[in-house]
Design a protein around this motif. Sequence first.
Motif, mmCIF file in Angstrom:
data_model
loop_
_atom_site.group_PDB
_atom_site.id
_atom_site.type_symbol
_atom_site.label_atom_id
_atom_site.label_comp_id
_atom_site.label_asym_id
_atom_site.label_seq_id
_atom_site.Cartn_x
_atom_site.Cartn_y
_atom_site.Cartn_z
ATOM 1 N N TYR A 12 0.908 -1.223 -0.053
ATOM 2 C CA TYR A 12 -0.121 -0.002 -0.057
ATOM 3 C C TYR A 12 0.914 1.227 0.133
ATOM 4 C CZ TYR A 12 -3.204 -3.738 1.642
ATOM 5 O OH TYR A 12 -3.925 -4.865 1.828
ATOM 6 N N TYR A 13 0.161 2.349 -0.377
ATOM 7 C CA TYR A 13 0.884 3.598 -0.351
ATOM 8 C C TYR A 13 0.826 4.094 0.970
ATOM 9 C CZ TYR A 13 0.669 3.652 -5.560
ATOM 10 O OH TYR A 13 0.721 3.543 -6.976
ATOM 11 N N THR A 25 -8.462 -6.045 2.394
ATOM 12 C CA THR A 25 -7.669 -7.069 1.524
ATOM 13 C C THR A 25 -6.826 -7.895 2.559
ATOM 14 O OG1 THR A 25 -7.472 -5.222 0.021
ATOM 15 C CG2 THR A 25 -6.130 -7.347 -0.434
ATOM 16 N N LEU A 230 5.912 -3.769 -8.232
ATOM 17 C CA LEU A 230 5.551 -5.288 -8.607
ATOM 18 C C LEU A 230 6.652 -5.942 -8.376
ATOM 19 C CD1 LEU A 230 3.733 -4.602 -11.855
ATOM 20 C CD2 LEU A 230 2.700 -5.395 -10.040
ATOM 21 N N TRP A 289 -14.652 -3.152 -3.778
ATOM 22 C CA TRP A 289 -14.468 -2.022 -2.987
ATOM 23 C C TRP A 289 -15.346 -1.898 -2.185
ATOM 24 C CZ3 TRP A 289 -13.821 2.347 -7.448
ATOM 25 C CH2 TRP A 289 -12.636 2.180 -8.048
HETATM 26 O O1 ME8 Z 1 -2.483 0.698 -5.484
HETATM 27 N N1 ME8 Z 1 -12.240 -1.016 -0.680
HETATM 28 O O2 ME8 Z 1 -1.687 1.231 -3.188
HETATM 29 P P1 ME8 Z 1 -3.100 1.833 -2.446
HETATM 30 C C1 ME8 Z 1 -11.512 -2.325 -0.620
HETATM 31 N N2 ME8 Z 1 0.801 0.777 -3.985
HETATM 32 N N3 ME8 Z 1 -9.992 -2.399 -0.755
HETATM 33 C C2 ME8 Z 1 -9.457 -1.045 -0.923
HETATM 34 C C3 ME8 Z 1 -10.375 0.039 -0.708
HETATM 35 C C4 ME8 Z 1 -11.527 -0.008 -0.673
HETATM 36 N N4 ME8 Z 1 -12.205 1.173 -0.687
HETATM 37 N N5 ME8 Z 1 -9.202 1.048 -0.610
HETATM 38 C C5 ME8 Z 1 -8.360 0.607 -0.886
HETATM 39 C C6 ME8 Z 1 -1.782 0.825 -4.536
HETATM 40 N N6 ME8 Z 1 -8.082 -0.837 -1.014
HETATM 41 C C7 ME8 Z 1 -0.125 0.466 -4.923
HETATM 42 C C8 ME8 Z 1 -0.249 -1.229 -4.926
HETATM 43 S S1 ME8 Z 1 0.990 -3.405 -5.620
HETATM 44 C C9 ME8 Z 1 2.430 -4.073 -6.592
HETATM 45 C C10 ME8 Z 1 0.801 -1.754 -5.499
HETATM 46 C C11 ME8 Z 1 -6.829 -1.826 -0.910
HETATM 47 O O3 ME8 Z 1 -2.509 2.347 -1.384
HETATM 48 C C12 ME8 Z 1 -7.025 -2.875 -2.178
HETATM 49 O O4 ME8 Z 1 -6.391 -3.715 -2.161
HETATM 50 O O5 ME8 Z 1 -3.863 2.702 -3.340
HETATM 51 C C13 ME8 Z 1 -6.527 -1.714 -3.315
HETATM 52 O O6 ME8 Z 1 -6.049 -2.356 -4.326
HETATM 53 C C14 ME8 Z 1 -5.307 -1.329 -2.514
HETATM 54 O O7 ME8 Z 1 -5.953 -1.230 -0.898
HETATM 55 C C15 ME8 Z 1 -4.876 -0.212 -2.905
HETATM 56 O O8 ME8 Z 1 -3.723 0.316 -1.961
#
Ligand code: ME8
Length: 507
Positions: A12-13, A25, A230, A289
């Motif tokens: 996650y960011y 997740t 990735l 989501w």
């Molecule tokens: O995309 N409902 O990071 P991110 C369900 N760094 N799941 C959710 C959500 C929601 N409302 N919001 C976030 C990134 N998620 C990249 C990923 S991987 C090599 C790089 C979860 O912080 C869900 O798993 O934006 C989503 O894909 C992820 O957080 C996005 O996290």
Amino acid sequence: MSKKFYVTTPIYYPSAEFHIGHCYTTIIADALARYKRLDGYDVFFQTGTDEHGLKIETKAKENNVTPKEYVDVIIENAKDLWKQLNISYDFFLRTTDKFHEKKVQEIFKKLYDQGDIYKGEYKGLYCVPCESFWTETQVVDNKCPDCGREVQEVTEEAYFFRLSKYQKRIEEFYEQNPDFILPISRKNEMLSNFIKPGLEDLCVSRTSFKWGIPVPFDDKHVVYVWIDALSNYITSLGFPEITPEFKKYWPADLHLVGKEIVRFHAIIWPALLMALGLELPKKVFGHGWLIIDGGKISKSLGNYKDPRFYIKAYGVDAVRYFALREVPFGSDGVFSEKALITRTNSDLCNILGNLVSRTIQMGIKYFDGKVKNTYKNEEIDEDLNAAVKNLKVIIDNKIAELKINEALESIFEVLRKCNKYIDDTAPWLLAKDENNKDRLETIIYNLLESIKVCAILLQAFIPETANKILDSLKVENRNFDSLYQEVDVYDLGKEKPANLFERIKED
Ligand code: ME8
């Protein structure tokens, strides 16, 4: 140990504190990891943080700290959150970990040396909050299709990955591996929105910001997020070095991701792996989501409460159970405090909590806390005992299909049956006549065995509660291979344990 299971969450960011969407997740990955461990698999469960990029650089500047200082605080909080949620990850990767940075550089150089990365010029539409580039056809009124904010046109010298070269191989891979992307609807989206229109080469470096891993042979550039991010799934195992861990765990069995990043995991990641000559992951699951007030819960919109609020108010297993049970895995679903309360009251308190409490009380009251099998089964017991015996196979199948909410539904179906069994057999009436003592003991024993089986299975989903139950029942062997080993005598002690869940008032 021959069976292995490698499961990942996105990294996650850490641009803001994590919210219930990230928990979602991660809780699901945790439940799967725990389930497989209990089932004798050698599990590797990885999560982490994706720390580079313009957004974090900008946020740090706004806060007058360095990017590293900025993310360190958020990551400490994230790790505390995972601890509070009983997340049993085996490895937490930070993309600022030195080993990762070095390995990403090695990967980038290898791809460049073999001609899969080349230098060109990038012209594109960029969404800063989402850190995503979009094509003309994807933006809507000059706005990002994900978050709806304005995109900017940028031109700069950049390195590109030859994604287009892998188009055919990816299509073939999809055909030969129909379950690679689930749910199927997401695979169809990939095919019709991205693959069929033709894959374009991918920009993999930037010169417009500094907060990233330097391109090893051209330090004007930093590696642009996706190769950095990735690669986390393999650098943790040692790649490019082929270590024993790499040999043991790669390919990953399951990448769990939200639906908005399926494209990166199901197209770009396979192409990168093909270029590196590596096997592809077995499955990418793009879940839906959690929605709040009609919109996606999102860091950049800030429309959420700290998940610790819910853990503190309702308990960790109320939150875990809600995440795992409420929404069919794959679909979008509404997260609300009210729904969390309703779910906790109806399932955890009324079905599970009541059953355990009633059964233990009867064991103490009628048998002084020691209950053995007296083998006085009757027809009415068969239905319950058969449902319990079949449960593991049912759950195995649901887990294999990632129908996690249905897996829990099946366990609660059995728990509901137990409650009905109490009503139907009416132990309090049997207790009035000493001649019924053996029959009564068999009934309580059947209930305890059923509760034991359910609790052993529930360890994967709501570990704290499940272990409290198994503690009360003094069950020692808690792995799945002991699931159907009957306990000789249940020793419940003399005192009724505290209620597992108190009913929450809805107001
Ligand atoms: O995309 N409902 O990071 P991110 C369900 N760094 N799941 C959710 C959500 C929601 N409302 N919001 C976030 C990134 N998620 C990249 C990923 S991987 C090599 C790089 C979860 O912080 C869900 O798993 O934006 C989503 O894909 C992820 O957080 C996005 O996290």
